[in-house]
Motif scaffolding. Structure first.
Motif, short mmCIF file in Angstrom:
data_model
loop_
_atom_site.label_atom_id
_atom_site.label_comp_id
_atom_site.label_asym_id
_atom_site.label_seq_id
_atom_site.Cartn_x
_atom_site.Cartn_y
_atom_site.Cartn_z
N ILE A 1 0.85 -1.19 0.00
CA ILE A 1 0.00 0.00 0.00
C ILE A 1 0.88 1.24 0.00
O ILE A 1 1.79 1.35 0.82
CB ILE A 1 -0.93 0.02 1.23
CG1 ILE A 1 -1.74 -1.28 1.32
CG2 ILE A 1 -1.85 1.23 1.19
CD1 ILE A 1 -2.50 -1.43 2.61
N ASP A 2 0.58 2.16 -0.91
CA ASP A 2 1.37 3.38 -1.01
C ASP A 2 0.52 4.49 -1.63
O ASP A 2 -0.40 4.23 -2.40
CB ASP A 2 2.61 3.14 -1.87
CG ASP A 2 3.67 4.22 -1.73
OD1 ASP A 2 3.44 5.21 -1.02
OD2 ASP A 2 4.74 4.06 -2.33
N LYS A 3 0.83 5.72 -1.28
CA LYS A 3 0.18 6.88 -1.90
C LYS A 3 0.73 7.12 -3.30
O LYS A 3 0.04 7.65 -4.15
CB LYS A 3 0.39 8.12 -1.03
CG LYS A 3 -0.26 8.02 0.33
CD LYS A 3 0.08 9.21 1.19
CE LYS A 3 -0.49 9.01 2.60
NZ LYS A 3 -0.11 10.09 3.51
N ASN A 4 2.00 6.74 -3.52
CA ASN A 4 2.70 6.97 -4.77
C ASN A 4 2.34 5.89 -5.79
O ASN A 4 2.68 4.73 -5.62
CB ASN A 4 4.21 6.99 -4.52
CG ASN A 4 5.01 7.23 -5.78
OD1 ASN A 4 4.47 7.51 -6.84
ND2 ASN A 4 6.32 7.10 -5.65
N LEU A 5 1.68 6.27 -6.87
CA LEU A 5 1.29 5.34 -7.92
C LEU A 5 2.50 4.80 -8.69
O LEU A 5 2.46 3.71 -9.24
CB LEU A 5 0.31 6.01 -8.88
CG LEU A 5 -0.28 5.16 -9.99
CD1 LEU A 5 -1.04 3.98 -9.41
CD2 LEU A 5 -1.17 5.99 -10.87
N ASP A 6 3.60 5.55 -8.70
CA ASP A 6 4.79 5.17 -9.47
C ASP A 6 5.86 4.51 -8.61
O ASP A 6 7.04 4.52 -8.97
CB ASP A 6 5.37 6.40 -10.18
CG ASP A 6 4.40 6.97 -11.19
OD1 ASP A 6 3.73 6.17 -11.87
OD2 ASP A 6 4.30 8.20 -11.30
N ASP B 1 7.53 -3.72 -8.28
CA ASP B 1 8.45 -4.44 -9.19
C ASP B 1 9.44 -5.29 -8.41
O ASP B 1 9.80 -6.38 -8.84
CB ASP B 1 9.19 -3.45 -10.08
CG ASP B 1 8.26 -2.77 -11.07
OD1 ASP B 1 7.25 -3.39 -11.47
OD2 ASP B 1 8.54 -1.62 -11.46
N LYS B 2 9.87 -4.81 -7.26
CA LYS B 2 10.79 -5.59 -6.42
C LYS B 2 10.09 -6.80 -5.83
O LYS B 2 10.68 -7.88 -5.74
CB LYS B 2 11.36 -4.71 -5.30
CG LYS B 2 12.31 -3.63 -5.79
CD LYS B 2 12.84 -2.83 -4.63
CE LYS B 2 13.80 -1.75 -5.09
NZ LYS B 2 14.34 -0.98 -3.95
N ILE B 3 8.83 -6.64 -5.43
CA ILE B 3 8.08 -7.77 -4.88
C ILE B 3 7.85 -8.83 -5.95
O ILE B 3 7.96 -10.02 -5.69
CB ILE B 3 6.75 -7.30 -4.26
CG1 ILE B 3 7.01 -6.38 -3.06
CG2 ILE B 3 5.90 -8.49 -3.83
CD1 ILE B 3 5.77 -5.72 -2.49
N ARG B 4 7.55 -8.39 -7.18
CA ARG B 4 7.31 -9.32 -8.28
C ARG B 4 8.51 -10.23 -8.55
O ARG B 4 8.36 -11.32 -9.08
CB ARG B 4 6.99 -8.56 -9.57
CG ARG B 4 5.61 -8.05 -9.65
CD ARG B 4 5.33 -7.41 -11.01
NE ARG B 4 4.11 -6.64 -10.92
CZ ARG B 4 4.06 -5.32 -10.75
NH1 ARG B 4 5.16 -4.61 -10.69
NH2 ARG B 4 2.90 -4.71 -10.65
N GLN B 5 9.69 -9.76 -8.20
CA GLN B 5 10.91 -10.53 -8.45
C GLN B 5 11.20 -11.58 -7.38
O GLN B 5 12.11 -12.38 -7.53
CB GLN B 5 12.10 -9.57 -8.58
CG GLN B 5 12.00 -8.68 -9.79
CD GLN B 5 13.12 -7.66 -9.85
OE1 GLN B 5 14.06 -7.71 -9.08
NE2 GLN B 5 13.02 -6.72 -10.77
N ASN C 1 -8.11 6.46 -1.24
CA ASN C 1 -7.06 7.32 -1.82
C ASN C 1 -5.67 6.73 -1.66
O ASN C 1 -4.68 7.46 -1.64
CB ASN C 1 -7.10 8.73 -1.23
CG ASN C 1 -8.25 9.53 -1.79
OD1 ASN C 1 -8.67 9.30 -2.93
ND2 ASN C 1 -8.76 10.47 -1.02
N LEU C 2 -5.57 5.41 -1.55
CA LEU C 2 -4.28 4.72 -1.47
C LEU C 2 -4.24 3.66 -2.57
O LEU C 2 -5.25 3.05 -2.90
CB LEU C 2 -4.10 4.04 -0.11
CG LEU C 2 -3.99 4.97 1.08
CD1 LEU C 2 -4.10 4.18 2.38
CD2 LEU C 2 -2.66 5.72 1.03
N ASN C 3 -3.07 3.46 -3.14
CA ASN C 3 -2.87 2.45 -4.18
C ASN C 3 -2.49 1.13 -3.52
O ASN C 3 -1.63 1.10 -2.63
CB ASN C 3 -1.78 2.91 -5.14
CG ASN C 3 -2.15 4.23 -5.79
OD1 ASN C 3 -3.11 4.30 -6.55
ND2 ASN C 3 -1.42 5.28 -5.46
N HIS C 4 -3.11 0.05 -3.96
CA HIS C 4 -2.87 -1.28 -3.42
C HIS C 4 -2.41 -2.21 -4.54
O HIS C 4 -3.01 -2.21 -5.61
CB HIS C 4 -4.15 -1.86 -2.81
CG HIS C 4 -4.68 -1.12 -1.65
ND1 HIS C 4 -5.18 0.17 -1.73
CD2 HIS C 4 -4.81 -1.47 -0.36
CE1 HIS C 4 -5.59 0.57 -0.54
NE2 HIS C 4 -5.39 -0.42 0.31
#
Length: 99
Positions: free
Chosen positions: A63-68, A73-77, A91-94
């Motif tokens: 969870i982060d406010k920053n969409l970018d 990408d690190k978790i996907r690896q 208003n948070l990106n998941h």
């Protein structure tokens, strides 16, 4: 239990902070960005009608406010990581993953 603690350390390393929570109760105030993870149904392998192997699985949500953010990408690896559907709530990106 050791495997969950290893996952905890790995997620803290990926995030770069200690804002990694295992099945947090609603009373815990989360600090963002953060990772929440919980145990979910694992995979059972059988041979000759007997348990051959069992792998635990964890649902991981970043969870982060920053969409970018680069953290997804690190978790996907991470080994055995499957990517789920990202979504926005409160208003948070998941970003959802299964490890």
């Amino acid at each position: 239990m050791v495997r969950r603690l290893d996952l905890q350390k790995t997620l803290e390393s990926v995030l770069g902070s200690r804002n990694v929570y295992f099945q947090p109760p609603e009373s815990v105030k989360l600090s963002y960005p953060c990772i929440i993870y919980e145990e979910q149904r694992g995979r059972t392998f059988r041979a000759d009608n007997k348990l051959y192997n069992y792998r635990k699985a964890y649902s991981v949500i970043f969870i982060d406010k920053n969409l970018d953010s680069v953290i997804p990408d690190k978790i996907r690896q991470l080994p055995l990581c499957d990517t789920g559907q990202p979504y926005k709530a409160d208003n948070l990106n998941h970003w959802a993953f299964t490890i």
